[in-house]
Design a protein around this motif. Structure first.
Motif, mmCIF file in Angstrom:
data_model
loop_
_atom_site.group_PDB
_atom_site.id
_atom_site.type_symbol
_atom_site.label_atom_id
_atom_site.label_comp_id
_atom_site.label_asym_id
_atom_site.label_seq_id
_atom_site.Cartn_x
_atom_site.Cartn_y
_atom_site.Cartn_z
ATOM 1 N N MET A 1 -1.573 -8.775 -10.860
ATOM 2 C CA MET A 1 -2.391 -7.850 -11.992
ATOM 3 C C MET A 1 -2.900 -7.119 -10.790
ATOM 4 O O MET A 1 -3.106 -5.917 -11.117
ATOM 5 C CB MET A 1 -2.899 -9.358 -11.776
ATOM 6 N N LEU A 2 -2.964 -7.185 -9.862
ATOM 7 C CA LEU A 2 -3.688 -6.423 -8.351
ATOM 8 C C LEU A 2 -2.747 -6.569 -6.814
ATOM 9 O O LEU A 2 -2.585 -8.090 -6.242
ATOM 10 C CB LEU A 2 -5.125 -6.877 -8.293
ATOM 11 N N ALA A 3 -2.546 -5.520 -6.625
ATOM 12 C CA ALA A 3 -1.905 -5.168 -5.359
ATOM 13 C C ALA A 3 -2.149 -3.930 -4.333
ATOM 14 O O ALA A 3 -1.911 -3.142 -5.454
ATOM 15 C CB ALA A 3 -0.005 -5.163 -6.141
ATOM 16 N N ILE A 4 -2.640 -3.995 -3.396
ATOM 17 C CA ILE A 4 -3.372 -3.505 -2.501
ATOM 18 C C ILE A 4 -2.133 -3.495 -1.940
ATOM 19 O O ILE A 4 -1.952 -5.296 -0.704
ATOM 20 C CB ILE A 4 -4.503 -3.582 -1.945
ATOM 21 N N ARG A 5 -1.468 -2.185 -0.856
ATOM 22 C CA ARG A 5 -0.660 -2.079 -0.051
ATOM 23 C C ARG A 5 -0.950 -0.960 1.001
ATOM 24 O O ARG A 5 -0.917 0.481 0.452
ATOM 25 C CB ARG A 5 0.997 -1.494 -0.285
ATOM 26 N N GLY A 6 -1.528 -1.758 2.062
ATOM 27 C CA GLY A 6 -1.609 -0.954 3.193
ATOM 28 C C GLY A 6 -2.456 0.458 2.965
ATOM 29 O O GLY A 6 -2.286 1.504 3.797
ATOM 30 N N LEU A 7 -2.848 -0.206 3.009
ATOM 31 C CA LEU A 7 -4.684 0.569 2.432
ATOM 32 C C LEU A 7 -4.942 0.994 3.971
ATOM 33 O O LEU A 7 -5.912 -0.070 5.074
ATOM 34 C CB LEU A 7 -5.614 -0.611 1.892
ATOM 35 N N ARG A 8 -5.496 1.964 3.970
ATOM 36 C CA ARG A 8 -6.623 2.018 4.749
ATOM 37 C C ARG A 8 -7.798 3.383 4.691
ATOM 38 O O ARG A 8 -7.566 4.108 3.944
ATOM 39 C CB ARG A 8 -5.395 3.393 5.806
ATOM 40 N N LYS A 9 -8.983 2.623 5.598
ATOM 41 C CA LYS A 9 -9.960 3.144 5.630
ATOM 42 C C LYS A 9 -10.326 3.448 7.018
ATOM 43 O O LYS A 9 -11.074 2.698 7.439
ATOM 44 C CB LYS A 9 -10.792 2.383 4.075
ATOM 45 N N SER A 10 -11.244 4.880 7.082
ATOM 46 C CA SER A 10 -12.253 4.935 8.131
ATOM 47 C C SER A 10 -13.755 6.481 7.287
ATOM 48 O O SER A 10 -13.454 6.581 6.484
ATOM 49 C CB SER A 10 -11.938 6.173 9.010
ATOM 50 N N PHE A 11 -14.652 5.672 7.699
ATOM 51 C CA PHE A 11 -16.205 5.677 8.073
ATOM 52 C C PHE A 11 -16.401 6.654 9.311
ATOM 53 O O PHE A 11 -16.595 5.962 10.225
ATOM 54 C CB PHE A 11 -16.666 5.466 7.671
ATOM 55 N N GLY A 12 -16.721 8.063 9.561
ATOM 56 C CA GLY A 12 -16.895 8.555 10.360
ATOM 57 C C GLY A 12 -16.317 8.632 11.883
ATOM 58 O O GLY A 12 -16.519 7.962 12.848
ATOM 59 N N GLY A 13 -14.424 8.430 11.814
ATOM 60 C CA GLY A 13 -13.716 8.721 12.445
ATOM 61 C C GLY A 13 -13.815 6.270 13.313
ATOM 62 O O GLY A 13 -13.307 6.127 13.855
ATOM 63 N N ARG A 14 -14.839 5.462 12.520
ATOM 64 C CA ARG A 14 -14.033 4.188 12.539
ATOM 65 C C ARG A 14 -13.779 3.532 11.434
ATOM 66 O O ARG A 14 -13.835 3.798 10.497
ATOM 67 C CB ARG A 14 -16.192 3.590 12.488
ATOM 68 N N THR A 15 -12.741 2.688 12.071
ATOM 69 C CA THR A 15 -11.436 2.891 10.860
ATOM 70 C C THR A 15 -12.104 1.093 10.668
ATOM 71 O O THR A 15 -12.584 0.302 11.176
ATOM 72 C CB THR A 15 -10.305 2.362 11.780
ATOM 73 N N VAL A 16 -12.029 1.195 9.856
ATOM 74 C CA VAL A 16 -12.786 -0.191 8.541
ATOM 75 C C VAL A 16 -11.502 -0.906 7.717
ATOM 76 O O VAL A 16 -11.055 -2.364 7.819
ATOM 77 C CB VAL A 16 -13.476 0.495 7.363
ATOM 78 N N LEU A 17 -10.951 -0.636 7.382
ATOM 79 C CA LEU A 17 -9.085 -1.058 6.965
ATOM 80 C C LEU A 17 -7.740 -0.780 7.161
ATOM 81 O O LEU A 17 -7.943 1.043 7.656
ATOM 82 C CB LEU A 17 -9.334 -0.825 5.741
ATOM 83 N N ASP A 18 -6.888 -0.862 7.590
ATOM 84 C CA ASP A 18 -5.822 -0.233 8.748
ATOM 85 C C ASP A 18 -4.497 -1.497 8.043
ATOM 86 O O ASP A 18 -4.420 -2.112 8.514
ATOM 87 C CB ASP A 18 -5.782 -0.769 10.103
ATOM 88 N N ASP A 19 -3.678 -0.979 7.163
ATOM 89 C CA ASP A 19 -3.130 -1.692 6.759
ATOM 90 C C ASP A 19 -2.733 -2.292 6.035
ATOM 91 O O ASP A 19 -2.797 -3.661 6.057
ATOM 92 C CB ASP A 19 -1.568 -2.039 8.030
ATOM 93 N N PHE A 20 -3.778 -3.047 5.270
ATOM 94 C CA PHE A 20 -4.349 -4.003 4.787
ATOM 95 C C PHE A 20 -3.318 -4.218 3.102
ATOM 96 O O PHE A 20 -3.768 -3.407 2.482
ATOM 97 C CB PHE A 20 -5.693 -3.911 3.652
ATOM 98 N N ASP A 21 -3.073 -5.517 2.666
ATOM 99 C CA ASP A 21 -2.407 -5.884 2.163
ATOM 100 C C ASP A 21 -3.597 -7.088 1.299
ATOM 101 O O ASP A 21 -3.876 -7.844 1.822
ATOM 102 C CB ASP A 21 -0.937 -6.813 2.139
ATOM 103 N N LEU A 22 -3.329 -6.949 -0.274
ATOM 104 C CA LEU A 22 -4.194 -7.930 -1.224
ATOM 105 C C LEU A 22 -2.960 -8.169 -2.794
ATOM 106 O O LEU A 22 -3.204 -7.275 -2.634
ATOM 107 C CB LEU A 22 -5.789 -7.697 -1.023
ATOM 108 N N SER A 23 -3.309 -9.423 -2.434
ATOM 109 C CA SER A 23 -2.146 -9.338 -4.138
ATOM 110 C C SER A 23 -3.484 -10.435 -4.724
ATOM 111 O O SER A 23 -3.877 -11.030 -4.544
ATOM 112 C CB SER A 23 -1.292 -9.743 -4.530
ATOM 113 N N ALA A 24 -3.547 -10.192 -6.366
ATOM 114 C CA ALA A 24 -4.359 -11.408 -6.911
ATOM 115 C C ALA A 24 -3.270 -11.532 -8.361
ATOM 116 O O ALA A 24 -3.103 -9.897 -8.659
ATOM 117 C CB ALA A 24 -5.061 -11.089 -7.222
ATOM 118 N N GLU A 25 -3.288 -12.605 -8.461
ATOM 119 C CA GLU A 25 -2.140 -12.884 -9.667
ATOM 120 C C GLU A 25 -3.164 -13.588 -11.116
ATOM 121 O O GLU A 25 -3.568 -13.838 -10.868
ATOM 122 C CB GLU A 25 -1.399 -13.606 -10.055
ATOM 123 N N PRO A 26 -3.212 -13.137 -12.371
ATOM 124 C CA PRO A 26 -3.427 -13.889 -13.248
ATOM 125 C C PRO A 26 -3.780 -14.936 -13.228
ATOM 126 O O PRO A 26 -2.350 -15.807 -13.073
ATOM 127 C CB PRO A 26 -2.603 -13.242 -14.642
#
Length: 205
Positions: free
Chosen positions: A1-26
């Motif tokens: 139902m939900l699959a997150i793979r390798g999520l990356r996110k930075s704000f102003g040079g600060r890394t908040v998420l680096d290669d984040f994985d998450l799944s949630a099934e029905p």
């Protein structure tokens, strides 16, 4: 139902998420725990488009709806109208708060699912915090969501109201939805969630 793979996110040079994985099934309720700055809320906001990820993949099997810590209801409107607003994305723009009968019936069904059908015509400003959060969940249901994302949904609630909201989220998962909630209460996470994911804050280089 939900699959997150390798999520990356930075704000102003600060890394908040680096290669984040998450799944949630029905049928699964997943709780995210972790300190402030560990990227829990950011991950959920990326799923619904409130933040743009720097990289990675997000797949949602259907619609995802967000429930926030700050509930964002229109206090002067009744619970039914607030739930109907979950349908605005599929209605003509001129509808505003004049909702057609089929939407009002669907919204009433959503209020029944969260146990508030008897408060449908009560102004939201007069509802308790726990009741308001349940109205917000009903609004997400009226978006016809398959995935419910809850960002600290019980942080501002008293213990009894928090338990009611957690029981509701677990019940929705058991009815076949995928539910992911950011929490700061480990005891609630381990009591109600089917799976707990603990996140850590990124260490600056």
């Amino acid at each position: 139902m939900l699959a997150i793979r390798g999520l990356r996110k930075s704000f102003g040079g600060r890394t908040v998420l680096d290669d984040f994985d998450l799944s949630a099934e029905p049928g699964e309720f997943v709780a995210l725990l972790g300190p402030n700055g560990s990227g829990k809320s950011t991950a959920l906001r990326c799923v619904v488009g409130l933040e743009t990820p720097d990289g990675g993949e997000i797949e949602v099997g259907g619609n995802a709806a967000m429930v926030f810590q700050k509930i964002h209801l229109v206090g002067r409107r009744n619970a039914l109208d607030n739930v109907c607003s979950g349908a605005l994305g599929r209605l003509p723009l001129h509808r505003s708060f004049f909702f057609p009968q089929d939407v009002r019936e669907e919204a009433m069904s959503c209020l029944e699912r969260v146990g508030l059908a008897d408060r449908a015509l009560e102004r939201c400003a007069r509802l308790s915090g726990g009741q308001q959060q349940r109205v917000a969940v009903a609004r997400a249901l009226c978006q016809r969501a398959n995935v419910i994302l809850a960002d600290e949904p019980v942080s501002a609630l008293d213990p009894q109201a928090a338990v009611q909201v957690m029981e509701l989220l677990k019940a929705l998962a058991e009815q076949g939805m995928a539910v992911v909630a950011v929490l700061h209460q480990p005891e609630l996470a381990r009591t109600y969630a089917h799976r707990v994911v603990e996140m850590k804050a990124m260490v600056a280089a």
